[in-house]
Scaffold this motif. Structure first.
Motif, PDB file in Angstrom:
ATOM      1  N   TYR A 107       1.011  -1.339   0.117  1.00  0.00           N
ATOM      2  CA  TYR A 107      -0.034   0.010  -0.003  1.00  0.00           C
ATOM      3  C   TYR A 107       0.923   1.356  -0.030  1.00  0.00           C
ATOM      4  O   TYR A 107       0.760   2.266  -0.711  1.00  0.00           O
ATOM      5  CB  TYR A 107      -0.795   0.019   1.246  1.00  0.00           C
ATOM      6  CG  TYR A 107      -1.459   1.143   1.485  1.00  0.00           C
ATOM      7  CD1 TYR A 107      -2.504   1.874   0.692  1.00  0.00           C
ATOM      8  CD2 TYR A 107      -1.088   2.011   2.511  1.00  0.00           C
ATOM      9  CE1 TYR A 107      -2.971   3.152   0.930  1.00  0.00           C
ATOM     10  CE2 TYR A 107      -1.498   3.317   3.009  1.00  0.00           C
ATOM     11  CZ  TYR A 107      -2.612   3.910   1.918  1.00  0.00           C
ATOM     12  OH  TYR A 107      -3.239   5.000   2.579  1.00  0.00           O
ATOM     13  N   LEU A 169       7.412   8.536   3.069  1.00  0.00           N
ATOM     14  CA  LEU A 169       7.208   9.745   3.882  1.00  0.00           C
ATOM     15  C   LEU A 169       7.572  11.032   3.144  1.00  0.00           C
ATOM     16  O   LEU A 169       6.924  11.806   2.986  1.00  0.00           O
ATOM     17  CB  LEU A 169       7.507   9.697   5.386  1.00  0.00           C
ATOM     18  CG  LEU A 169       7.052  10.961   6.152  1.00  0.00           C
ATOM     19  CD1 LEU A 169       5.279  11.245   6.008  1.00  0.00           C
ATOM     20  CD2 LEU A 169       7.466  10.719   7.601  1.00  0.00           C
ATOM     21  N   GLN A 172       5.949  11.638   0.145  1.00  0.00           N
ATOM     22  CA  GLN A 172       4.708  12.152   0.261  1.00  0.00           C
ATOM     23  C   GLN A 172       4.822  13.682   0.358  1.00  0.00           C
ATOM     24  O   GLN A 172       3.987  14.300  -0.012  1.00  0.00           O
ATOM     25  CB  GLN A 172       3.941  11.375   1.468  1.00  0.00           C
ATOM     26  CG  GLN A 172       3.402  10.101   0.929  1.00  0.00           C
ATOM     27  CD  GLN A 172       2.075  10.051   0.054  1.00  0.00           C
ATOM     28  OE1 GLN A 172       1.556  11.226  -0.114  1.00  0.00           O
ATOM     29  NE2 GLN A 172       1.886   8.816  -0.643  1.00  0.00           N
ATOM     30  N   VAL A 176       2.780  16.302  -1.639  1.00  0.00           N
ATOM     31  CA  VAL A 176       1.694  17.030  -1.075  1.00  0.00           C
ATOM     32  C   VAL A 176       1.817  18.515  -0.615  1.00  0.00           C
ATOM     33  O   VAL A 176       1.120  19.305  -1.120  1.00  0.00           O
ATOM     34  CB  VAL A 176       1.020  16.327   0.323  1.00  0.00           C
ATOM     35  CG1 VAL A 176      -0.106  17.090   1.010  1.00  0.00           C
ATOM     36  CG2 VAL A 176       0.616  15.177  -0.258  1.00  0.00           C
ATOM     37  N   PRO A 181      -2.071  17.446   6.710  1.00  0.00           N
ATOM     38  CA  PRO A 181      -2.235  15.978   7.111  1.00  0.00           C
ATOM     39  C   PRO A 181      -1.125  15.374   7.938  1.00  0.00           C
ATOM     40  O   PRO A 181      -1.313  14.621   8.633  1.00  0.00           O
ATOM     41  CB  PRO A 181      -2.163  15.348   5.644  1.00  0.00           C
ATOM     42  CG  PRO A 181      -1.579  16.289   4.758  1.00  0.00           C
ATOM     43  CD  PRO A 181      -1.852  17.569   5.330  1.00  0.00           C
ATOM     44  N   PHE A 182       0.076  15.954   7.801  1.00  0.00           N
ATOM     45  CA  PHE A 182       1.265  15.413   8.702  1.00  0.00           C
ATOM     46  C   PHE A 182       1.057  15.781  10.115  1.00  0.00           C
ATOM     47  O   PHE A 182       1.282  14.974  10.997  1.00  0.00           O
ATOM     48  CB  PHE A 182       2.689  15.897   7.951  1.00  0.00           C
ATOM     49  CG  PHE A 182       2.873  15.553   6.636  1.00  0.00           C
ATOM     50  CD1 PHE A 182       3.379  14.257   6.208  1.00  0.00           C
ATOM     51  CD2 PHE A 182       2.407  16.433   5.646  1.00  0.00           C
ATOM     52  CE1 PHE A 182       3.580  13.882   4.878  1.00  0.00           C
ATOM     53  CE2 PHE A 182       2.554  16.007   4.261  1.00  0.00           C
ATOM     54  CZ  PHE A 182       3.318  14.805   3.849  1.00  0.00           C
ATOM     55  N   ALA A 185      -1.243  13.736  11.642  1.00  0.00           N
ATOM     56  CA  ALA A 185      -1.249  12.234  11.788  1.00  0.00           C
ATOM     57  C   ALA A 185      -0.273  12.378  13.095  1.00  0.00           C
ATOM     58  O   ALA A 185      -0.303  11.295  13.943  1.00  0.00           O
ATOM     59  CB  ALA A 185      -0.467  11.932  10.726  1.00  0.00           C
ATOM     60  N   ILE A 205      -5.067   6.004  12.655  1.00  0.00           N
ATOM     61  CA  ILE A 205      -5.389   5.939  11.263  1.00  0.00           C
ATOM     62  C   ILE A 205      -6.857   6.579  11.294  1.00  0.00           C
ATOM     63  O   ILE A 205      -7.110   7.360  10.680  1.00  0.00           O
ATOM     64  CB  ILE A 205      -5.368   4.758  10.602  1.00  0.00           C
ATOM     65  CG1 ILE A 205      -3.638   4.645  10.199  1.00  0.00           C
ATOM     66  CG2 ILE A 205      -5.906   5.075   9.166  1.00  0.00           C
ATOM     67  CD1 ILE A 205      -3.531   3.347   9.527  1.00  0.00           C
ATOM     68  N   SER A 208      -6.951  10.095  12.737  1.00  0.00           N
ATOM     69  CA  SER A 208      -6.603  11.338  11.957  1.00  0.00           C
ATOM     70  C   SER A 208      -7.618  11.553  10.839  1.00  0.00           C
ATOM     71  O   SER A 208      -7.860  12.799  10.205  1.00  0.00           O
ATOM     72  CB  SER A 208      -5.038  10.961  11.556  1.00  0.00           C
ATOM     73  OG  SER A 208      -5.140   9.830  10.688  1.00  0.00           O
ATOM     74  N   LEU A 209      -8.211  10.449  10.071  1.00  0.00           N
ATOM     75  CA  LEU A 209      -9.130  10.799   9.100  1.00  0.00           C
ATOM     76  C   LEU A 209     -10.186  11.339   9.656  1.00  0.00           C
ATOM     77  O   LEU A 209     -10.730  12.149   8.913  1.00  0.00           O
ATOM     78  CB  LEU A 209      -9.620   9.224   8.691  1.00  0.00           C
ATOM     79  CG  LEU A 209      -9.089   8.631   7.195  1.00  0.00           C
ATOM     80  CD1 LEU A 209      -9.783   7.421   6.904  1.00  0.00           C
ATOM     81  CD2 LEU A 209      -9.526   9.936   6.161  1.00  0.00           C
TER      82      LEU A 209
ATOM     83  N   THR B  44      -5.107  10.423   2.889  1.00  0.00           N
ATOM     84  CA  THR B  44      -4.710   9.326   3.788  1.00  0.00           C
ATOM     85  C   THR B  44      -3.463   8.786   3.464  1.00  0.00           C
ATOM     86  O   THR B  44      -2.759   8.617   4.649  1.00  0.00           O
ATOM     87  CB  THR B  44      -5.714   7.904   3.615  1.00  0.00           C
ATOM     88  OG1 THR B  44      -6.189   8.113   2.195  1.00  0.00           O
ATOM     89  CG2 THR B  44      -6.605   7.840   4.495  1.00  0.00           C
ATOM     90  N   PRO B  46      -0.373  10.408   3.006  1.00  0.00           N
ATOM     91  CA  PRO B  46       0.498  11.035   3.843  1.00  0.00           C
ATOM     92  C   PRO B  46       0.301  10.842   5.313  1.00  0.00           C
ATOM     93  O   PRO B  46       1.481  10.680   6.184  1.00  0.00           O
ATOM     94  CB  PRO B  46       0.338  12.630   3.664  1.00  0.00           C
ATOM     95  CG  PRO B  46      -0.801  12.459   2.895  1.00  0.00           C
ATOM     96  CD  PRO B  46      -1.327  11.146   2.072  1.00  0.00           C
ATOM     97  N   MET B  47      -0.912  10.688   5.724  1.00  0.00           N
ATOM     98  CA  MET B  47      -1.048  10.598   7.215  1.00  0.00           C
ATOM     99  C   MET B  47      -0.585   8.996   7.669  1.00  0.00           C
ATOM    100  O   MET B  47      -0.132   8.907   8.721  1.00  0.00           O
ATOM    101  CB  MET B  47      -2.620  10.532   7.357  1.00  0.00           C
ATOM    102  CG  MET B  47      -3.040  12.039   7.164  1.00  0.00           C
ATOM    103  SD  MET B  47      -4.675  12.596   8.034  1.00  0.00           S
ATOM    104  CE  MET B  47      -5.894  11.516   7.110  1.00  0.00           C
ATOM    105  N   VAL B  48      -1.001   8.179   6.653  1.00  0.00           N
ATOM    106  CA  VAL B  48      -0.784   6.600   7.128  1.00  0.00           C
ATOM    107  C   VAL B  48       0.799   6.503   7.238  1.00  0.00           C
ATOM    108  O   VAL B  48       1.446   5.941   7.918  1.00  0.00           O
ATOM    109  CB  VAL B  48      -1.333   5.704   5.992  1.00  0.00           C
ATOM    110  CG1 VAL B  48      -0.752   4.324   6.136  1.00  0.00           C
ATOM    111  CG2 VAL B  48      -2.834   5.916   6.173  1.00  0.00           C
TER     112      VAL B  48
END
Lengths: 226, 104
Positions: A107, A169, A172, A176, A181-182, A185, A205, A208-209, B44, B46-48
């Motif tokens: 993933y 990371l 990402q 981004v 988001p960071f 999280a 997870i 944070s969502l 999701t 970047p957070m994951v």
């Protein structure tokens, strides 16, 4: 294509081989034939769950308990598909296999990298998943097979997974380029570690969502910028 | 040692694991373009990723030598990645360093 996929998934190989070997070695102590370690890698294909299985098998746990424990241990995967809905096409059985093989590492890689120009996306993803699972199955098998005869010292090799997630990371961040988001999280992880250290991944997870979606629906600035 | 029991356990665990990976694709198929889903899909990862890194490091004792090695290996991985931006290289260098450090 095979060479490109190999290069892309090699970091997963460094993580999965030693971890699979560790699983295989522990598993064979239960006294089952070695090829059951292979079968578990082929059909279950979930690192943490397989390690948990060793404990459950030793305790002769009940089937319902095993089903529930496995589902909750892996429940973070419920969120992984969300990021890939658009990436996967209607590829029939190939898509089913991609979903089956959606581990943390796969993933992480799939949601970060772009399929290089000129490659068939479904084929590329399929090979990525297939290769990654092969490393895992190979590790499980070698571990159960050779058990105590292993001479190569793999101690510390598990750091490959940390390094992989760290590199992704950074990727990402480059993609981004917005802190929210960071930061969310980080906050969610801190709360999860304080309150539910045992189920940190799932809790962090989900939290944070939820935080991200609440901010989006209540804050005009977030809605405009994100 | 009971082979029949083991086989049933493998079947159950395979199904339970698949049941955690399948739902988004069933629940949201055909609605990929919904703005909220696109928002979730974008943020999701970047957070994951942030959470996974913290998760991997949470067991490390940063006051012990092991923690120092992990910290150094992490710094090397990041530095290499910012410098060369070659994922495989950064991971190999960081991991090799960590392995040498803990095995020494």
């Amino acid at each position: 294509m095979i060479r490109t996929v190999l290069k892309t998934t090699l970091p997963i190989c460094f993580g999965y081989l030693p971890l699979g070997v560790a699983f295989g070695m522990l598993f064979q102590e239960l006294g089952y034939p070695w090829y059951f370690a292979t079968l578990m890698g082929v059909f279950i294909y979930a690192g943490a769950a397989q390690f948990m299985a060793i404990g459950l098998l030793t305790a002769s746990a009940g089937f319902v308990e095993i089903a529930i424990a496995t589902f909750f241990l892996n429940s973070r995967h419920l969120f992984y598909g969300l990021a890939l809905l658009n990436s996967f096409g209607n590829w029939g059985f190939r898509k089913l296999y991609l979903i089956f093989g959606l581990t943390d590492e796969v993933y992480a890689l799939m949601s970060t990298i772009e399929v290089p120009e000129g490659y068939d996306k479904s084929k590329f993803y399929f090979l990525m998943t297939l290769f990654s699972q092969s490393y895992w199955v190979l590790g499980c098998t070698i571990g159960a097979w050779t058990a105590t005869q292993l001479t190569f010292n793999t101690q510390g090799m598990e750091f490959a997974a940390t390094a992989l997630f760290t590199v992704l990371l950074i990727e990402q961040w480059i993609k981004v380029r917005k802190p929210l988001p960071f930061v969310i999280a980080l906050i969610a992880s801190a709360i999860a570690l304080l309150l539910f250290a045992q189920h940190m991944l799932l809790f962090a997870i989900s939290l944070s969502l939820i935080m991200m979606m609440v901010l989006r629906s209540t804050n005009q600035k977030v809605r405009d910028e994100y | 040692m009971n082979i029949e029991y083991l086989v049933i356990v493998i079947v159950i665990m395979s199904l339970a694991t698949f049941a955690t990976r399948l739902p988004p694709f069933v629940l949201f198929s055909g609605r990929e373009k919904h703005p909220l889903l696109q928002f979730v899909a974008k943020y999701t990862p970047p957070m994951v990723m942030t959470i996974l890194v913290i998760y991997m490091l949470k067991g490390v004792d940063f006051l012990a030598m092991e923690g120092l090695y992990a910290f150094a290996a992490l710094a090397i991985t990041i530095a290499f990645h910012l410098w060369k931006r070659n994922a495989l290289l950064s991971i190999c260098v960081g991991t090799s360093f960590y392995m040498m450090a803990v095995q020494w």
